[in-house]
Motif scaffolding. Structure first.
Motif, short mmCIF file in Angstrom:
data_model
loop_
_atom_site.label_atom_id
_atom_site.label_comp_id
_atom_site.label_asym_id
_atom_site.label_seq_id
_atom_site.Cartn_x
_atom_site.Cartn_y
_atom_site.Cartn_z
N GLY A 63 3.43 29.95 -6.90
CA GLY A 63 3.84 30.36 -5.55
C GLY A 63 3.93 29.18 -4.60
N ALA A 64 2.97 28.27 -4.74
CA ALA A 64 2.99 27.06 -3.91
C ALA A 64 4.20 26.20 -4.25
CB ALA A 64 1.71 26.26 -4.11
N ALA A 65 4.58 26.18 -5.54
CA ALA A 65 5.76 25.42 -5.95
C ALA A 65 7.01 25.98 -5.28
CB ALA A 65 5.91 25.46 -7.47
N LEU A 66 7.10 27.32 -5.21
CA LEU A 66 8.26 27.95 -4.56
C LEU A 66 8.29 27.61 -3.08
CD1 LEU A 66 10.67 29.86 -4.47
CD2 LEU A 66 9.06 31.78 -4.22
N ILE A 67 7.16 27.76 -2.40
CA ILE A 67 7.09 27.47 -0.98
C ILE A 67 7.44 26.01 -0.71
CG2 ILE A 67 5.54 27.30 1.02
CD1 ILE A 67 4.04 29.73 -0.16
N MET A 68 6.90 25.12 -1.54
CA MET A 68 7.14 23.69 -1.37
C MET A 68 8.62 23.36 -1.52
SD MET A 68 5.04 20.59 -3.16
CE MET A 68 3.50 21.43 -2.79
N ARG A 69 9.27 23.97 -2.51
CA ARG A 69 10.69 23.68 -2.74
C ARG A 69 11.57 24.26 -1.63
NH1 ARG A 69 11.28 23.78 -9.38
NH2 ARG A 69 9.35 22.65 -9.72
N LEU A 70 11.20 25.42 -1.12
CA LEU A 70 11.97 26.00 -0.02
C LEU A 70 11.82 25.16 1.25
CD1 LEU A 70 11.31 29.83 -0.51
CD2 LEU A 70 13.30 28.49 -1.20
N ILE A 71 10.62 24.65 1.48
CA ILE A 71 10.40 23.78 2.64
C ILE A 71 11.20 22.49 2.49
CG2 ILE A 71 8.69 22.35 3.84
CD1 ILE A 71 6.64 24.54 3.28
N LEU A 72 11.20 21.93 1.28
CA LEU A 72 11.96 20.71 1.03
C LEU A 72 13.46 20.95 1.23
CD1 LEU A 72 10.09 19.25 -2.08
CD2 LEU A 72 10.03 18.41 0.27
N LEU A 73 13.94 22.13 0.82
CA LEU A 73 15.35 22.46 1.04
C LEU A 73 15.67 22.56 2.54
CD1 LEU A 73 16.15 25.09 -1.74
CD2 LEU A 73 17.25 22.87 -1.41
N ALA A 74 14.69 23.05 3.30
CA ALA A 74 14.90 23.16 4.75
C ALA A 74 14.97 21.79 5.42
CB ALA A 74 13.78 24.00 5.37
#
Length: 248
Positions: A59-70
């Motif tokens: 879940g942290a990996a998903l959040i981290m990747r979405l933040i990086l995309l932002a």
């Protein structure tokens, strides 16, 4: 709702759909490295903590990747060289890959040592203090999540210009990781020889990250072909051992 139209404008472009499918497959394949590490690491936890740790880590990996995309404009700048040494211009991405590679090599080597010499508990991946085990595991998963996430997002940027496609590919890939995490971890735990093979994979992946950061790009196809061949050979060995036990 008109402000959402540009976000979905790509849906009428057939080449964009091809890019989406390609990127989803690529992101899933790239996630194998992360998934192997998470599986081995969480198997060191008490059984009741394993599934929550995997869910938190992925879940942290998903959040981290979405933040990086932002913050994609910032991520793209990570490929700009900040200094030169040994005839190679090092960017922040290179330094992150080298640091992550060294971390993987160190962890895989220590765990291989612990597997070969199980009486030496100093070298376990987690440590001896039970109440710190879950926190230590999550911290190490987050550390590798960051390395793999940056590499994943930069790969996505090189594949397409549509931010929506990147979001969809990342969400699908991480969802696959979440679904596969527990079955893979259980399989690794039930087959001791697979543990050593997986640690060998992590060692190879770590060296690949270091080489990539140093400017020596190793095509990922070679890496995954080697991993696939090794897994096939080990699968044949497992089948042979099973048949031998049945015959006895």
């Amino acid at each position: 709702m008109e402000f959402l139209l540009p976000f979905f404008a790509w849906t009428s472009d057939p080449t964009a759909w091809v890019a989406l499918v390609t990127l989803v497959v690529l992101e899933v394949v790239l996630g194998i490295d992360n998934l192997i590490f998470i599986s081995i690491l969480t198997n060191k936890l008490p059984e009741a903590q394993r599934v929550p740790a995997r869910r938190l880590g992925i879940g942290a990996a998903l959040i981290m990747r979405l933040i990086l995309l932002a913050t994609i404009s910032f991520i793209v700048q990570l490929t700009t060289p900040v200094f030169s040494a040994f005839g190679h211009g090092f960017s922040w991405r290179d330094l992150i890959l080298i640091a992550g590679g060294l971390f993987l090599v160190w962890k895989a080597t220590k765990e291989i040592h612990h597997t070969v010499d199980p009486t030496d508990h100093k070298d376990s991946m987690i440590g001896q203090t039970l109440q710190l085990s879950l926190g230590a595991a999550i911290f190490q998963i987050l550390l590798l999540d960051l390395v793999f996430s940056i590499d994943s997002i930069i790969t996505a940027v090189g594949m397409t210009d549509h931010i929506a496609i990147m979001y969809i590919a990342v969400i699908v890939a991480v969802s696959v990781m979440l679904a596969a995490a527990t079955p893979l971890a259980n399989f690794i735990e039930k087959n001791p020889t697979i543990v050593m093979l997986a640690l060998g994979f992590l060692l190879m992946i770590g060296m690949t990250l270091i080489a990539d950061g140093m400017g020596y790009h190793v095509p990922k196809g070679y890496i995954y072909a080697a991993m696939g061949f090794s897994a096939l050979v080990e699968g044949l060995n497992m089948l042979a051992r099973k048949r031998k036990r049945s015959a006895d």
